[in-house]
Design an enzyme around this catalytic site. Structure first.
Site, PDB file in Angstrom:
ATOM      1  N   GLU A   8     118.921  46.926 -28.970  1.00  0.00           N
ATOM      2  CA  GLU A   8     118.468  47.851 -27.924  1.00  0.00           C
ATOM      3  C   GLU A   8     119.499  48.946 -27.681  1.00  0.00           C
ATOM      4  O   GLU A   8     119.186  49.996 -27.148  1.00  0.00           O
ATOM      5  CB  GLU A   8     118.202  47.048 -26.634  1.00  0.00           C
ATOM      6  CG  GLU A   8     117.503  47.815 -25.551  1.00  0.00           C
ATOM      7  CD  GLU A   8     117.014  46.924 -24.409  1.00  0.00           C
ATOM      8  OE1 GLU A   8     117.317  45.723 -24.399  1.00  0.00           O
ATOM      9  OE2 GLU A   8     116.311  47.449 -23.524  1.00  0.00           O
TER      10      GLU A   8
ATOM     11  N   SER B 194     122.332  46.776 -16.559  1.00  0.00           N
ATOM     12  CA  SER B 194     122.868  47.814 -15.654  1.00  0.00           C
ATOM     13  C   SER B 194     124.292  48.210 -16.056  1.00  0.00           C
ATOM     14  O   SER B 194     124.984  47.488 -16.784  1.00  0.00           O
ATOM     15  CB  SER B 194     122.860  47.300 -14.208  1.00  0.00           C
ATOM     16  OG  SER B 194     123.884  46.339 -14.050  1.00  0.00           O
TER      17      SER B 194
HETATM   18  C1  LIG Z   1     112.937  51.957 -16.771  1.00  0.00           C
HETATM   19  C2  LIG Z   1     113.162  50.476 -16.895  1.00  0.00           C
HETATM   20  C3  LIG Z   1     112.543  49.766 -17.903  1.00  0.00           C
HETATM   21  C4  LIG Z   1     112.735  48.390 -18.008  1.00  0.00           C
HETATM   22  N1  LIG Z   1     112.075  47.708 -18.993  1.00  0.00           N
HETATM   23  C5  LIG Z   1     112.225  46.372 -19.090  1.00  0.00           C
HETATM   24  C6  LIG Z   1     111.484  45.633 -20.076  1.00  0.00           C
HETATM   25  O1  LIG Z   1     110.718  46.207 -20.863  1.00  0.00           O
HETATM   26  N2  LIG Z   1     111.639  44.298 -20.122  1.00  0.00           N
HETATM   27  C7  LIG Z   1     112.470  43.623 -19.274  1.00  0.00           C
HETATM   28  O2  LIG Z   1     112.582  42.407 -19.394  1.00  0.00           O
HETATM   29  N3  LIG Z   1     113.167  44.286 -18.307  1.00  0.00           N
HETATM   30  C8  LIG Z   1     113.056  45.638 -18.204  1.00  0.00           C
HETATM   31  N4  LIG Z   1     113.743  46.330 -17.232  1.00  0.00           N
HETATM   32  C9  LIG Z   1     114.517  45.585 -16.258  1.00  0.00           C
HETATM   33  C10 LIG Z   1     116.024  45.727 -16.422  1.00  0.00           C
HETATM   34  O3  LIG Z   1     116.487  45.037 -17.557  1.00  0.00           O
HETATM   35  C11 LIG Z   1     116.652  45.167 -15.118  1.00  0.00           C
HETATM   36  O4  LIG Z   1     116.235  46.012 -14.063  1.00  0.00           O
HETATM   37  C12 LIG Z   1     118.154  45.154 -15.180  1.00  0.00           C
HETATM   38  O5  LIG Z   1     118.596  44.191 -16.128  1.00  0.00           O
HETATM   39  C13 LIG Z   1     118.774  44.836 -13.796  1.00  0.00           C
HETATM   40  O6  LIG Z   1     118.212  43.681 -13.269  1.00  0.00           O
HETATM   41  P1  LIG Z   1     117.601  43.662 -11.786  1.00  0.00           P
HETATM   42  O7  LIG Z   1     116.659  44.810 -11.664  1.00  0.00           O
HETATM   43  O8  LIG Z   1     117.083  42.297 -11.519  1.00  0.00           O
HETATM   44  O9  LIG Z   1     118.817  43.977 -10.807  1.00  0.00           O
HETATM   45  P2  LIG Z   1     119.897  42.949 -10.277  1.00  0.00           P
HETATM   46  O10 LIG Z   1     120.329  42.055 -11.393  1.00  0.00           O
HETATM   47  O11 LIG Z   1     119.365  42.312  -9.051  1.00  0.00           O
HETATM   48  O12 LIG Z   1     121.086  43.906  -9.935  1.00  0.00           O
HETATM   49  C14 LIG Z   1     121.093  44.709  -8.740  1.00  0.00           C
HETATM   50  C15 LIG Z   1     122.419  45.452  -8.699  1.00  0.00           C
HETATM   51  O13 LIG Z   1     123.502  44.500  -8.625  1.00  0.00           O
HETATM   52  C16 LIG Z   1     124.408  44.724  -9.689  1.00  0.00           C
HETATM   53  N5  LIG Z   1     124.932  43.438 -10.162  1.00  0.00           N
HETATM   54  C17 LIG Z   1     124.207  42.324 -10.442  1.00  0.00           C
HETATM   55  N6  LIG Z   1     125.021  41.351 -10.876  1.00  0.00           N
HETATM   56  C18 LIG Z   1     126.277  41.849 -10.896  1.00  0.00           C
HETATM   57  C19 LIG Z   1     127.543  41.334 -11.265  1.00  0.00           C
HETATM   58  N7  LIG Z   1     127.697  40.094 -11.706  1.00  0.00           N
HETATM   59  N8  LIG Z   1     128.630  42.150 -11.144  1.00  0.00           N
HETATM   60  C20 LIG Z   1     128.507  43.440 -10.703  1.00  0.00           C
HETATM   61  N9  LIG Z   1     127.313  43.984 -10.328  1.00  0.00           N
HETATM   62  C21 LIG Z   1     126.224  43.209 -10.427  1.00  0.00           C
HETATM   63  C22 LIG Z   1     123.609  45.423 -10.766  1.00  0.00           C
HETATM   64  O14 LIG Z   1     124.446  46.185 -11.616  1.00  0.00           O
HETATM   65  C23 LIG Z   1     122.679  46.284  -9.942  1.00  0.00           C
HETATM   66  O15 LIG Z   1     123.323  47.482  -9.586  1.00  0.00           O
HETATM   67  C24 LIG Z   1     113.572  47.711 -17.090  1.00  0.00           C
HETATM   68  C25 LIG Z   1     114.213  48.437 -16.068  1.00  0.00           C
HETATM   69  C26 LIG Z   1     114.006  49.801 -15.971  1.00  0.00           C
HETATM   70  C27 LIG Z   1     114.697  50.548 -14.859  1.00  0.00           C
END
Ligand SMILES: Cc1cc2nc3c(=O)[nH]c(=O)nc-3n(C[C@H](O)[C@H](O)[C@H](O)COP(=O)(O)OP(=O)(O)OC[C@H]3O[C@@H](n4cnc5c(N)ncnc54)[C@H](O)[C@@H]3O)c2cc1C
Length: 376
Positions: free
Chosen positions: A240, A357
């Site tokens: 990816e 992220s």
């Molecule tokens: C446009 C788009 C397309 C996507 N497409 C897909 C897809 O096709 N398939 C799929 O499976 N997913 C997809 N995603 C999801 C994406 O992989 C997740 O949004 C991403 O991995 C973050 O997970 P979360 O949204 O649960 O946020 P969270 O994990 O809840 O994180 C929230 C915030 O906390 C921070 N954070 C979390 N843990 C830590 C840590 N240990 N240390 C420091 N900071 C931390 C993160 O950086 C973030 O800023 C997509 C997302 C977007 C925006």
């Protein structure tokens, strides 16, 4: 075929077929139109052979270096024939399918994706389980007739268009963490699947919630073995961040060229423009090195998080520059001329989230590349 010859011949073919390949203006500019355009371009380039170069012969390819795939996506993006996010799903999902699916399954399915007959999606993230992927809870239970899957995925890009899903499900005990995950290749028309699109802030129904209610997945649809899902995910995530990021870099390059044409010179800060150009070059240089490592047969790993950090930073810097250079109402108004810039600007905010992220990428680099110790 060698890269230089491929470039030359492909460019000639694209010039020759420019009218047939062009978007049909009557389709409009929404996601449905993007999908129709993607299917058309993939079919034409597959039938002419271009889309088959760089893929193994056992999945319908013509062999040759993955650098050929890198150039094809770059050329199609630079000519604005495809949108890089939808085009690159192939680069995200097909390599892992080839690495982990039964050879007969990969041989049957991959050509359909390459030719644009199908779209696939990636079912990893769940509500509450994005960064902490190893905690996922969508469950698959072994039954006589296969796996029975129950649970929910979210943010699944293009699931409403997809015929298949690469799904991670928990098959071990609830607290089995990464050891109890299995990867499945799921038909999206299987009974028990409900897809609900979610609108992004740039106004597109780009990703979805996907619900699984006792969905039957045949045992032959496992990718790898039972309990090997984490390895599948660790294989997929570097892909990816390799060829698909090269394509996204080509898209940013193309948008920078448009900015320079669209906007009066005195609206652009020379210092900010210079900064964006340097970032874009750094991204392209890094991504190019990653393409060459892939082509040399190296296994990509956590070091590709550098590419993702560079991509996210560059994408946001470029569209911040756009925001400072164009009139305020381009980004806040609803005039058609500004729609593309507005959409690109808003979508650039997602670059520090999708594919892992920015904070998580930096954690990966600190812990797995620089060995700076565990998170406190
Ligand atoms: C446009 C788009 C397309 C996507 N497409 C897909 C897809 O096709 N398939 C799929 O499976 N997913 C997809 N995603 C999801 C994406 O992989 C997740 O949004 C991403 O991995 C973050 O997970 P979360 O949204 O649960 O946020 P969270 O994990 O809840 O994180 C929230 C915030 O906390 C921070 N954070 C979390 N843990 C830590 C840590 N240990 N240390 C420091 N900071 C931390 C993160 O950086 C973030 O800023 C997509 C997302 C977007 C925006």
């Amino acid at each position: 075929m060698q890269l230089d010859a491929f470039r030359r011949e492909l460019d000639g073919w694209l010039d020759e077929h420019a009218a047939e390949l062009a978007r049909d203006a009557s389709d409009g500019d929404g996601l449905d139109a993007d999908m129709a355009q993607l299917a058309k371009v993939k079919q034409m380039t597959f039938d002419a052979g271009w889309m088959r170069w760089g893929w193994p012969q056992r999945v319908g390819g013509l062999g040759g270096s993955p650098l050929l795939r890198g150039y094809l996506g770059e050329a199609l993006t630079a000519r604005d024939l495809v949108e890089p996010g939808t085009y690159s799903m192939t680069e995200v999902l097909a390599p892992t399918m080839i690495d982990y699916a039964r050879p007969e399954l990969a041989a049957e399915m991959v050509p359909r994706l390459l030719r644009g007959e199908e779209m696939w999606c990636q079912g990893f993230s769940e509500p509450g389980t994005g960064s902490n992927l190893a905690a996922l809870s969508c469950r698959a239970v072994r039954a006589d007739d296969g796996w029975r899957v129950t649970g929910q995925k979210v943010w699944t890009s293009f699931a409403q268009f997809a015929q298949r899903c690469v799904l991670l499900a928990r098959t071990g005990a609830p607290d089995s963490a990464h050891r109890g995950i299995t990867a499945l290749f799921v038909d999206m028309d299987a009974p028990g699947i409900t897809v609900r699109p979610i609108e992004t802030m740039h106004g597109r129904l780009e990703f979805c919630e996907v619900f699984f209610d006792d969905v039957l997945v045949p045992v032959e649809r496992m990718l790898g073995e039972e309990g090997q899902g984490w390895s599948v995910a660790m294989d997929l995530l570097p892909y990816e961040r390799s060829t698909s990021l090269w394509h996204r870099g080509a898209f940013l390059q193309q948008r920078l060229q448009h900015l320079l044409t669209d906007v009066a010179d005195d609206s652009l800060s020379a210092a900010e423009l210079g900064d964006v150009v340097v970032q874009l070059f750094a991204l392209r240089a890094r991504s190019r090195a990653t393409q060459h490592r892939l082509a040399a047969g190296e296994r990509l790993g956590p070091e590709t998080s550098v590419d993702k950090v560079l991509l996210a930073t560059t994408e946001q810097s470029l569209f911040d520059l756009v925001a400072s250079a164009v009139a305020d109402d381009v980004l806040t108004g609803d005039d058609a001329a500004g729609a593309r810039w507005r959409s690109d600007y808003l979508y650039s905010r997602a670059a520090t989230i999708y594919g892992g992220s920015a904070e998580i990428q930096r954690n990966v680099l600190a812990r797995r590349v620089l060995d700076l110790g565990p998170e406190s």
